[in-house]
Design an enzyme around this catalytic site. Structure first.
Site, PDB file in Angstrom:
ATOM      1  N   GLU A  78       0.796  -1.228   0.000  1.00  0.00           N
ATOM      2  CA  GLU A  78       0.000   0.000   0.000  1.00  0.00           C
ATOM      3  C   GLU A  78       0.829   1.280   0.000  1.00  0.00           C
ATOM      4  OE1 GLU A  78      -4.125  -1.238   2.076  1.00  0.00           O
ATOM      5  OE2 GLU A  78      -2.482  -0.973   3.463  1.00  0.00           O
TER       6      GLU A  78
HETATM    7  C1  ACM Z   1      -2.061  -5.294   4.215  1.00  0.00           C
HETATM    8  O1  ACM Z   1      -3.120  -5.758   4.652  1.00  0.00           O
HETATM    9  N1  ACM Z   1      -1.994  -4.021   3.862  1.00  0.00           N
HETATM   10  C2  ACM Z   1      -0.887  -6.115   4.050  1.00  0.00           C
END
Ligand code: ACM
Length: 675
Positions: free
Chosen positions: A318
């Site tokens: 992310e």
């Molecule tokens: C995640 O759940 N961002 C690895």
């Protein structure tokens, strides 16, 4: 003697032993091979055990813990003290024969064999790790009848299907002190899990002491972090239970907490503060500066020395890329070095990190975003965004672990997690590719949990993931799983886990010290909203918000609702069967509960948000009662009645207080069947 009398006598003599032998076993995970035999091994307070062969000290302490748990569960005043290599006992009830000291490392032999006969119990293992697993199995086999306690005669040959059976605990979003981790390690050991993944840095907190860069934890944690001494304690505690511990330092995104003390690491000028909200944040490390790598080299070197496990997780998930897009120096660097896009820039960052991690003797693990054609094959891909990345990784020569499908913070039922297999049958991997799939990890993200509620989000559902990772792929019967899970859940309480006991405590507080029964009847049939929907209900959660409301007390999976739904199905198949009465009693209870809960609410402001949902439950239950009685009497209810109930059903489906009512569907089934 009349024939029936002879039959009665035979039953009276033989039935108790038949019943004892036929008691269903609640083993979780189910062993690879098990054969039942005749009889039981019965024991009393004189029970002793002995360890023979070559074992690591952890088998002696594990055997001592097992003895204390056996004594605790039975209430027997057992006489044997702490077990050591010097312990000598005459005629032990349990002999553990271990071939060699084990290493708490990926791929170590964890197999064991258990042979129980009326004469005693023998546990054979190659290493003490298998021995510890066998002791957990034995504790799960404990049964009792009118004559006392016993283990059923049987033989078990058992070993795990996957070598990596983990739980990831996020200790950043909400701080979880060492005691929480310890009791969860005990829970993990009880269901034969062997990897604790500690998610240690985030936008919301930097949770480990760095002696080299103390501003990281001093400024990034509000004072809530593990000291290095505490980390050593956690690692030793886990090692005693055959569990590896490896750290995650999530980079280059999810890094706000680093930047409060070290803004020079960031891709945009600060100042930064610890994040108090949830979501994907923009602060990202600057991968173009050599100073970033100098700090990471020293910091990761410090951490590599602290954690003996050879794996180190660098996160990698992310990264929004926004700070990179907005930074002219980073854009110029990309142009100069022919780096096409942010994913490639992150691959560059990862390749630099890989050099550092490798230099410090570790193998790099990362979330599936790190998969990039430029990355060498000795990294481990942690699949979270979808199952495909694991298959892709295995095909392309990478080892991988699965968490997609094991996100326990999504509040999905145990059955959902249970049926997800790391090796998807439709993926058609070759045996060599399959072998690259090391196992999986349940992930406990901590946006919505506190030390008070975290156990109830982890257990008992994690136990069924543990079974998926240990037992043969063919073990998939849901009813059987649920029956065993409920037994194992209660056993897990012995390990100081709070997943059951905190429920009543939270209800007491919510009820403002009044009688909890009406609130319990209601909360028993609601569940927190799933798949992060809780964040879109007009309530903004901060890290310092209360996580003490009905939604937090409510269990992720209502066993009351599940059981009710199953009874409704049985009733609809056979309306004159025993379920009819049970369903009608249950519906009557729900119908009457609302008036009682209103009285509680009068002095309990925190539960007033549930008033309308409680009323819907009562109205729905009243309609369900009418429907159930009509079905029993073979009557049909008119179309107008049905139209009114349809509206009610739609209303009752709407979430309230970030929860949903879990008995709408089965009651709707009754209503429909009555028309
Ligand atoms: C995640 O759940 N961002 C690895």
């Amino acid at each position: 003697m009349r024939k029936s009398a002879i039959l009665y006598l035979c039953l009276a003599v033989f039935l108790p032993s038949l019943l004892a032998a036929a008691e269903p076993l609640a083993l979780m995970p189910v062993p690879e091979k098990m054969t039942m035999a005749e009889g039981q091994y019965r024991f009393d307070a004189s029970f002793t055990l002995a360890v023979e062969g070559q074992a690591h000290p952890r088998l002696y302490s594990g055997a001592t813990r097992m003895l204390r748990r056996l004594s605790g569960r039975t209430g027997l005043f057992m006489t044997q003290d702490v077990i050591t290599p010097q312990t000598r006992v005459e005629k032990p009830g349990l002999i553990i024969r271990c071939q060699r000291p084990g290493k708490v490392a990926l791929g170590e032999d964890e197999s064991y064999e258990l042979a129980i006969s009326p004469a005693g119990v023998e546990l054979r293992c190659v290493t003490d790790l298998g021995g510890l697993h066998g002791l957990e199995t034995l504790l799960q086999l404990l049964q009792a009848d009118e004559k006392g306690f016993f283990f059923p005669a049987l033989s078990i040959q058992d070993k795990p299907r996957f070598p990596w059976r983990g739980l990831m605990i996020d200790v950043c979003r909400h701080w979880l002190p060492m005691e929480v981790v310890k009791r969860n390690l005990d829970g993990m050991a009880a269901v034969k899990m062997n990897v604790l993944h500690l998610h240690l840095s985030e936008d919301q907190g930097f949770r480990i002491e760095s002696k080299l860069y103390p501003k990281l934890h001093q400024l990034g944690s509000d004072g809530f972090y593990y000291t290095q001494a505490e980390i050593k304690t956690i690692i030793a505690y886990a090692d005693e239970r055959g569990i590896r511990v490896y750290p995650e330092f999530d980079m280059p995104g999810h890094t706000t907490a680093w930047f409060i003390g070290h803004p020079e690491l960031a891709s945009a000028p600060g100042p930064y503060t610890i994040e108090r909200t949830w979501g994907v944040m923009d602060p990202t490390m600057d991968p173009t500066k050599e100073s970033t790598y100098r700090l990471l080299d020293r910091f990761l070197g410090e951490m590599a020395a602290l954690f003996p496990d050879p794996y180190l997780h660098i996160g990698g998930d992310e990264n929004s890329g926004k700070q990179w897009d907005a930074n002219p120096a980073i854009q110029a660097f990309m142009k100069k070095n022919n780096i096409r896009d942010n994913h490639s820039l992150q691959a560059y960052f990862n390749s630099r990190l890989l050099k550092i991690v490798t230099k410090h003797g570790k193998r790099m693990v990362g979330w599936d975003e790190i998969l990039h054609p430029s990355m060498p094959k000795n990294i481990v891909i942690h699949s979270w965004r979808g199952p495909d990345s694991l298959v892709q990784a295995a095909r392309r020569g990478y080892q991988g672990i699965l968490s997609n499908g094991y996100y326990i913070d999504l509040i999905q039922p145990a059955s959902y997690h249970y049926l997800i297999d790391p090796v998807r049958p439709d993926a058609q991997l070759t045996p060599e590719e399959q072998a690259r799939i090391l196992g999986g990890e349940a992930t406990s993200w901590a946006e919505l949990v506190t030390p008070e509620t975290v156990d109830s989000r982890i257990w008992p559902r994690t136990a069924v993931i543990a079974e998926r990772l240990w037992s043969p792929a063919s073990v998939r019967d849901l009813d059987d799983m649920y029956t065993r899970m409920e037994v194992i859940s209660r056993q897990l309480e012995e390990l100081n886990l709070t997943h059951i006991r905190n429920y009543e405590m939270m209800l007491r507080r919510l009820a403002n010290q009044q009688e909890t029964a009406p609130l319990r009847v209601f909360t028993d049939v609601v569940e927190p909203l799933k798949i992060y929907k809780r964040h879109s209900q007009g309530v903004t959660y901060y890290s310092y918000s209360p996580y003490t409301r009905v939604v937090d007390a409510a269990r992720p999976e209502s066993m009351t609702a599940r059981s009710f739904a199953r009874k409704v199905e049985a009733f609809l198949k056979a309306p004159s069967g025993p379920e009819g009465g049970e369903i009608l009693n249950q519906l009557a209870l729900w119908q009457e509960n609302h008036a009682r809960l209103l009285q509680t609410m009068a002095k309990a402001p925190a539960i007033r948000e549930m008033e309308s949902l409680s009323r819907d439950l009562a109205d729905l239950a009243a309609a369900g009662l009418q429907a159930g009685e009509a079905i029993q009497e073979g009557r049909k209810l008119g179309g107008e009645w049905g139209a009114v109930q349809k509206e009610l059903i739609e209303r009752a489906k709407k979430p309230r207080g970030q929860t949903e009512l879990m008995v709408v569907e089965p009651i709707a089934r009754l209503i429909q069947a009555a028309q």
